[in-house]
Design an enzyme around this catalytic site. Structure first.
Site, PDB file in Angstrom:
ATOM      1  N   ASP A  35       0.850  -1.193   0.000  1.00 48.88           N
ATOM      2  CA  ASP A  35       0.000   0.000   0.000  1.00 48.88           C
ATOM      3  C   ASP A  35       0.887   1.246   0.000  1.00 48.88           C
ATOM      4  O   ASP A  35       1.718   1.423   0.885  1.00 48.88           O
ATOM      5  CB  ASP A  35      -0.936   0.011   1.211  1.00 48.88           C
ATOM      6  CG  ASP A  35      -2.088   0.981   1.031  1.00 48.88           C
ATOM      7  OD1 ASP A  35      -1.839   2.180   0.797  1.00 48.88           O
ATOM      8  OD2 ASP A  35      -3.249   0.545   1.098  1.00 48.88           O
ATOM      9  N   SER A  77      -7.066   4.096  -1.588  1.00 49.20           N
ATOM     10  CA  SER A  77      -6.877   2.640  -1.542  1.00 49.20           C
ATOM     11  C   SER A  77      -8.163   1.888  -1.872  1.00 49.20           C
ATOM     12  O   SER A  77      -8.109   0.777  -2.399  1.00 49.20           O
ATOM     13  CB  SER A  77      -6.387   2.208  -0.156  1.00 49.20           C
ATOM     14  OG  SER A  77      -5.085   2.679   0.066  1.00 49.20           O
ATOM     15  N   THR A 133      -8.064  -1.785   1.747  1.00 53.45           N
ATOM     16  CA  THR A 133      -7.545  -2.718   0.746  1.00 53.45           C
ATOM     17  C   THR A 133      -8.084  -4.136   0.926  1.00 53.45           C
ATOM     18  O   THR A 133      -8.673  -4.690  -0.002  1.00 53.45           O
ATOM     19  CB  THR A 133      -6.000  -2.701   0.728  1.00 53.45           C
ATOM     20  OG1 THR A 133      -5.563  -1.356   0.528  1.00 53.45           O
ATOM     21  CG2 THR A 133      -5.450  -3.593  -0.363  1.00 53.45           C
ATOM     22  N   GLU A 256      -1.190  -7.847   1.867  1.00 49.44           N
ATOM     23  CA  GLU A 256      -0.929  -6.406   1.819  1.00 49.44           C
ATOM     24  C   GLU A 256       0.115  -5.977   2.844  1.00 49.44           C
ATOM     25  O   GLU A 256      -0.017  -6.279   4.038  1.00 49.44           O
ATOM     26  CB  GLU A 256      -2.218  -5.607   2.064  1.00 49.44           C
ATOM     27  CG  GLU A 256      -1.972  -4.104   1.860  1.00 49.44           C
ATOM     28  CD  GLU A 256      -3.061  -3.207   2.424  1.00 49.44           C
ATOM     29  OE1 GLU A 256      -3.211  -2.094   1.920  1.00 49.44           O
ATOM     30  OE2 GLU A 256      -3.742  -3.601   3.394  1.00 49.44           O
ATOM     31  N   ASP A 261       2.185   2.747   3.315  1.00 49.29           N
ATOM     32  CA  ASP A 261       1.402   3.967   3.062  1.00 49.29           C
ATOM     33  C   ASP A 261       1.376   4.886   4.282  1.00 49.29           C
ATOM     34  O   ASP A 261       1.540   6.102   4.161  1.00 49.29           O
ATOM     35  CB  ASP A 261      -0.023   3.552   2.683  1.00 49.29           C
ATOM     36  CG  ASP A 261      -0.965   4.722   2.520  1.00 49.29           C
ATOM     37  OD1 ASP A 261      -0.763   5.501   1.576  1.00 49.29           O
ATOM     38  OD2 ASP A 261      -1.910   4.846   3.328  1.00 49.29           O
ATOM     39  N   ASP A 303      -1.103  -0.138  -4.764  1.00 54.73           N
ATOM     40  CA  ASP A 303      -2.384   0.462  -5.142  1.00 54.73           C
ATOM     41  C   ASP A 303      -2.197   1.884  -5.659  1.00 54.73           C
ATOM     42  O   ASP A 303      -2.963   2.374  -6.462  1.00 54.73           O
ATOM     43  CB  ASP A 303      -3.394   0.392  -3.989  1.00 54.73           C
ATOM     44  CG  ASP A 303      -2.822   0.910  -2.674  1.00 54.73           C
ATOM     45  OD1 ASP A 303      -1.623   1.264  -2.614  1.00 54.73           O
ATOM     46  OD2 ASP A 303      -3.593   0.966  -1.700  1.00 54.73           O
ATOM     47  N   HIS A 304      -1.133   2.542  -5.152  1.00 58.65           N
ATOM     48  CA  HIS A 304      -0.825   3.913  -5.565  1.00 58.65           C
ATOM     49  C   HIS A 304       0.487   4.298  -4.923  1.00 58.65           C
ATOM     50  O   HIS A 304       0.975   3.592  -4.021  1.00 58.65           O
ATOM     51  CB  HIS A 304      -1.920   4.893  -5.119  1.00 58.65           C
ATOM     52  CG  HIS A 304      -2.240   4.783  -3.652  1.00 58.65           C
ATOM     53  ND1 HIS A 304      -1.418   5.277  -2.677  1.00 58.65           N
ATOM     54  CD2 HIS A 304      -3.272   4.180  -3.002  1.00 58.65           C
ATOM     55  CE1 HIS A 304      -1.936   5.001  -1.495  1.00 58.65           C
ATOM     56  NE2 HIS A 304      -3.056   4.323  -1.650  1.00 58.65           N
TER      57      HIS A 304
HETATM   58 ZN   LIG Z   1      -2.901   6.332   2.017  1.00 58.62          ZN
END
Ligand SMILES: [Zn+2]
Length: 367
Positions: A35, A77, A133, A256, A261, A303-304
């Site tokens: 993440d 997410s 997620t 995950e 993140d 995811d990003h």
């Molecule tokens: Zn975030």
């Protein structure tokens, strides 16, 4: 199933001598999501720790992560996980739901599809299992409805669930419980046949393979950061794979590294490095299994990007690394993508995140 196997053998027979080989399809799929793990997070890890694991993947790509929102470049997410879990894009904040003229369409998830086909399914995370997620893979809700998401986990059919989050399953007054509806979902899970594990020692003693179905929640909310994290993500993934692989029809496992993140949001590069290391150790476990197994597709992606981290200096001789963030939010930088195993040739060098979900859904359906 027997008919399908026969048809497949026949196709192989007819295919002998013809030009087009049958595309390889994986029996098992392991999807590992870091993440917020942008390319910069990986570069920091590679610079500081080396690149022994990620260089074992024969295929790599970049993933465009834009959500369904036409006025946004940057995803959250929930929308990104939905794209990978269902093969469909949605709006930021939504989990496997898509708005229509009035109300929402429920998007079928890969866990639901795999369950319907008798495959084993699992989710292993370092946040609470009700967080955006993981939730996109089994629930249909807004990401903020974590109490409702926990209820939806009861009927998910998931065989292995490992992570944190007891407080979302227990009523106020019981331990760290925060449920206002008085329900004890851990007891409800037990009544549905789940083995409920809530501490590390019990997890260690539960053996390999774990009794199924099983839910192991090792913290009231998220797991502690490394190096205190117990179990580590790699330890959970090892037991999850050893358990899921006993299903002769194959399995789908989503893993995950949830807190990469969170470290990036607070621009804590040292912590982001430790979280990335915890995640890559789990990737190595999955890759070792897939290498020995030969029928398993392993995908590693994010995811990003979060924070727009970049390596800006340092000294290669002693692996000293200097980094800088552009901010504390997600960015639209493409996410890294690595694939290993049968089916990995289906992914082009640049793709949208919902394409990953579409291909994985196709693999699960064709088994
Ligand atoms: Zn975030």
């Amino acid at each position: 199933m027997r008919t399908r196997l026969a048809a497949f053998s026949l196709a192989l027979w007819i295919g002998v001598g013809s030009a087009a080989p049958q595309p390889a399809r994986p029996k098992n799929v392991i999807l590992l999501i870091g993440d917020g793990m942008g390319v910069g997070a990986l570069m920091q890890f590679i610079a500081a720790k080396g690149d022994k694991v990620l260089t074992r993947f024969p295929r790599g790509a970049l993933v465009l992560t834009q959500p369904l929102n036409e006025d946004r470049w940057v995803t959250d997410s929930a929308a990104a996980a939905t794209a990978m879990a269902t093969g469909e894009k949605t709006l930021n904040g939504l989990l496997s739901l898509r708005p229509k003229a009035s109300g929402f369409d429920t998007l079928r998830t890969i866990v639901e599809e795999a369950e319907a086909r008798g495959k084993a399914t699992g989710i292993v995370v370092t946040c609470q299992v009700t967080h955006a997620t993981p939730a996109a893979f089994y629930a249909h809700a807004s990401r903020s409805q974590e109490g409702e998401i926990a209820i939806q986990l009861l009927d998910s059919g998931l065989d292995v669930v490992l992570g944190g989050g007891t407080s979302f399953f227990l009523p106020v007054g019981e331990g760290e419980g925060r449920r206002e509806d008085g329900r004890n979902l851990l007891n409800e899970l037990r009544r549905r046949g789940y083995h409920v594990i809530t501490d590390t020692l019990e997890f260690r003693r539960a053996g390999v393979p774990l009794p199924v179905p099983v839910i192991g929640l090792f913290a009231p909310v998220a797991l502690a950061p490394p190096p205190e994290r117990r179990p580590t993500l790699a330890q959970m993934v090892a037991k999850a794979i050893a358990t899921l692989r006993t299903n002769p029809r194959g399995f789908f496992l989503m893993v995950e590294g949830s807190q990469i993140d969170w470290a990036a949001h607070s621009n804590d590069a040292a912590r982001e490095l430790e979280e990335t290391q915890d995640f890559v150790a789990a990737v190595e476990v999955a890759l070792d299994f897939a290498t020995a197994d030969g029928n398993t597709l392993v995908i590693v992606t994010a995811d990003h990007d979060t924070g727009g981290l970049a390596v800006t200096g340092g000294d290669r001789r002693n692996r000293q690394v200097e980094v800088r963030y552009v901010g504390g939010e997600h960015t639209a930088n493409p996410a890294p993508f690595f694939a290993f195993g049968p089916g990995s040739d289906r992914f082009p060098g640049m793709m949208a995140n919902d394409f990953i979900g579409k291909v994985l859904m196709e693999f699960v359906r064709q088994q």
